[in-house]
Design a protein around this motif. Sequence first.
Motif, mmCIF file in Angstrom:
data_model
loop_
_atom_site.group_PDB
_atom_site.id
_atom_site.type_symbol
_atom_site.label_atom_id
_atom_site.label_comp_id
_atom_site.label_asym_id
_atom_site.label_seq_id
_atom_site.Cartn_x
_atom_site.Cartn_y
_atom_site.Cartn_z
ATOM 1 N N GLY A 57 0.830 -1.213 0.000
ATOM 2 C CA GLY A 57 0.000 0.000 0.000
ATOM 3 C C GLY A 57 0.858 1.254 0.000
ATOM 4 N N GLY A 58 1.908 1.221 0.781
ATOM 5 C CA GLY A 58 2.838 2.354 0.812
ATOM 6 C C GLY A 58 3.505 2.555 -0.537
ATOM 7 N N ILE A 59 3.875 1.445 -1.175
ATOM 8 C CA ILE A 59 4.502 1.544 -2.502
ATOM 9 C C ILE A 59 3.503 2.115 -3.508
ATOM 10 C CG2 ILE A 59 5.405 0.192 -4.420
ATOM 11 C CD1 ILE A 59 6.747 -1.630 -2.329
ATOM 12 N N GLN A 60 2.263 1.608 -3.457
ATOM 13 C CA GLN A 60 1.235 2.120 -4.364
ATOM 14 C C GLN A 60 0.970 3.595 -4.094
ATOM 15 O OE1 GLN A 60 -2.091 -0.487 -3.765
ATOM 16 N NE2 GLN A 60 -1.225 -2.139 -5.021
ATOM 17 N N HIS A 61 0.907 3.939 -2.816
ATOM 18 C CA HIS A 61 0.706 5.347 -2.462
ATOM 19 C C HIS A 61 1.885 6.192 -2.954
ATOM 20 C CE1 HIS A 61 -0.658 8.830 -0.247
ATOM 21 N NE2 HIS A 61 0.533 8.921 0.340
ATOM 22 N N ALA A 62 3.097 5.667 -2.763
ATOM 23 C CA ALA A 62 4.285 6.389 -3.224
ATOM 24 C C ALA A 62 4.266 6.548 -4.739
ATOM 25 C CB ALA A 62 5.549 5.673 -2.773
ATOM 26 N N GLU A 63 3.841 5.499 -5.453
ATOM 27 C CA GLU A 63 3.751 5.592 -6.911
ATOM 28 C C GLU A 63 2.712 6.630 -7.314
ATOM 29 O OE1 GLU A 63 2.936 1.592 -8.091
ATOM 30 O OE2 GLU A 63 5.045 0.991 -7.998
ATOM 31 N N LYS A 64 1.569 6.637 -6.606
ATOM 32 C CA LYS A 64 0.515 7.608 -6.889
ATOM 33 C C LYS A 64 1.028 9.026 -6.634
ATOM 34 C CE LYS A 64 -4.172 8.878 -5.507
ATOM 35 N NZ LYS A 64 -5.274 8.622 -4.587
ATOM 36 N N VAL A 65 1.712 9.210 -5.509
ATOM 37 C CA VAL A 65 2.277 10.515 -5.184
ATOM 38 C C VAL A 65 3.327 10.907 -6.219
ATOM 39 C CG1 VAL A 65 3.695 11.752 -3.488
ATOM 40 C CG2 VAL A 65 1.751 10.382 -2.728
ATOM 41 N N GLN A 66 4.108 9.926 -6.679
ATOM 42 C CA GLN A 66 5.129 10.200 -7.698
ATOM 43 C C GLN A 66 4.468 10.660 -8.992
ATOM 44 O OE1 GLN A 66 8.489 10.190 -7.302
ATOM 45 N NE2 GLN A 66 8.638 10.985 -9.375
ATOM 46 N N VAL A 67 3.371 10.002 -9.387
ATOM 47 C CA VAL A 67 2.648 10.402 -10.598
ATOM 48 C C VAL A 67 2.115 11.821 -10.438
ATOM 49 C CG1 VAL A 67 0.565 9.938 -11.951
ATOM 50 C CG2 VAL A 67 2.077 8.061 -11.343
ATOM 51 N N GLU A 68 1.529 12.114 -9.270
ATOM 52 C CA GLU A 68 1.017 13.458 -9.016
ATOM 53 C C GLU A 68 2.155 14.481 -9.032
ATOM 54 O OE1 GLU A 68 -1.106 13.238 -5.327
ATOM 55 O OE2 GLU A 68 -2.764 12.070 -6.186
ATOM 56 N N ALA A 69 3.290 14.106 -8.453
ATOM 57 C CA ALA A 69 4.440 15.016 -8.426
ATOM 58 C C ALA A 69 4.950 15.256 -9.841
ATOM 59 C CB ALA A 69 5.547 14.452 -7.543
ATOM 60 N N ASP A 70 5.008 14.195 -10.656
ATOM 61 C CA ASP A 70 5.434 14.358 -12.053
ATOM 62 C C ASP A 70 4.468 15.271 -12.807
ATOM 63 O OD1 ASP A 70 7.639 12.759 -11.658
ATOM 64 O OD2 ASP A 70 6.710 10.946 -12.495
ATOM 65 N N SER A 71 3.180 15.079 -12.557
ATOM 66 C CA SER A 71 2.169 15.928 -13.196
ATOM 67 C C SER A 71 2.332 17.374 -12.754
ATOM 68 C CB SER A 71 0.773 15.412 -12.845
ATOM 69 O OG SER A 71 -0.206 16.291 -13.329
ATOM 70 N N ALA A 72 2.538 17.576 -11.465
ATOM 71 C CA ALA A 72 2.732 18.931 -10.942
ATOM 72 C C ALA A 72 4.011 19.545 -11.507
ATOM 73 C CB ALA A 72 2.776 18.915 -9.419
ATOM 74 N N ARG A 73 5.068 18.742 -11.630
ATOM 75 C CA ARG A 73 6.332 19.240 -12.183
ATOM 76 C C ARG A 73 6.148 19.644 -13.639
ATOM 77 N NH1 ARG A 73 9.925 16.715 -15.098
ATOM 78 N NH2 ARG A 73 9.252 14.646 -14.468
ATOM 79 N N GLN A 74 5.430 18.824 -14.411
ATOM 80 C CA GLN A 74 5.181 19.155 -15.814
ATOM 81 C C GLN A 74 4.362 20.444 -15.919
ATOM 82 O OE1 GLN A 74 3.346 15.664 -17.422
ATOM 83 N NE2 GLN A 74 5.274 14.590 -17.731
ATOM 84 N N LEU A 75 3.355 20.567 -15.060
ATOM 85 C CA LEU A 75 2.544 21.781 -15.049
ATOM 86 C C LEU A 75 3.405 22.983 -14.678
ATOM 87 C CD1 LEU A 75 -0.251 23.079 -15.283
ATOM 88 C CD2 LEU A 75 -0.579 22.589 -12.857
ATOM 89 N N TYR A 76 4.266 22.808 -13.676
ATOM 90 C CA TYR A 76 5.174 23.883 -13.263
ATOM 91 C C TYR A 76 6.107 24.271 -14.409
ATOM 92 C CZ TYR A 76 9.274 25.993 -11.121
ATOM 93 O OH TYR A 76 10.333 26.811 -10.828
ATOM 94 N N GLU A 77 6.684 23.265 -15.084
ATOM 95 C CA GLU A 77 7.583 23.550 -16.193
ATOM 96 C C GLU A 77 6.841 24.259 -17.328
ATOM 97 O OE1 GLU A 77 9.306 19.766 -17.139
ATOM 98 O OE2 GLU A 77 10.768 19.882 -15.505
ATOM 99 N N GLN A 78 5.589 23.847 -17.567
ATOM 100 C CA GLN A 78 4.788 24.492 -18.599
ATOM 101 C C GLN A 78 4.532 25.958 -18.223
ATOM 102 O OE1 GLN A 78 0.934 22.739 -19.115
ATOM 103 N NE2 GLN A 78 0.394 24.043 -20.845
#
Length: 184
Positions: A57-78
Amino acid sequence: MTGTQLVPLIDLGPLAPELPEFLAGLVLFGLMWVVIAKAVVPKFEAMYEHRSFEIEGGIQHAEKVQVEADSARQLYEQKLAEANASAAKAREQTKARSEQIVREAKQKAAQEQARMIAEARAQISAEREQAASQLTHQVGQLATTLAGRIVGESLEQDDRARRTVDRFLAELEAQPERGLPGGE
């Protein structure tokens, strides 16, 4: 020694178990094994399964958070790229405007300079004419005074004398310029 006696392989001495003790030990070992297998092992299994579930569950949560962080980073870069583009456009507009202001200032300065030069030339021309008029008047007076001294009479009141002086000065103006004697 006779051949009928068996020789033990290892002599354990007083530590050698007797058969009833050995059987009691085996029964107790079996009983402990059953208790551990039925009571302790399932609890450990449940605990391992719970930990494994938490880790997954922690790994899945970490993966979900990583996806959200990547999305936020892409939005920030945009957004950063948009901000940089906007800033570059603003700099270009500011540069173009400042160049236009400089051109306008240079044009105004050139116009002001031309106006000032024209005014200065007009003033110089007016002053030259005024000086020439005063000089002509003074030369005429001096000539009249000198002629009157030569003749012995005052010629300042005579119209004919004034005409003579005016004609003399007109002839001087018509002659080409000459350098001053002994000078330039």
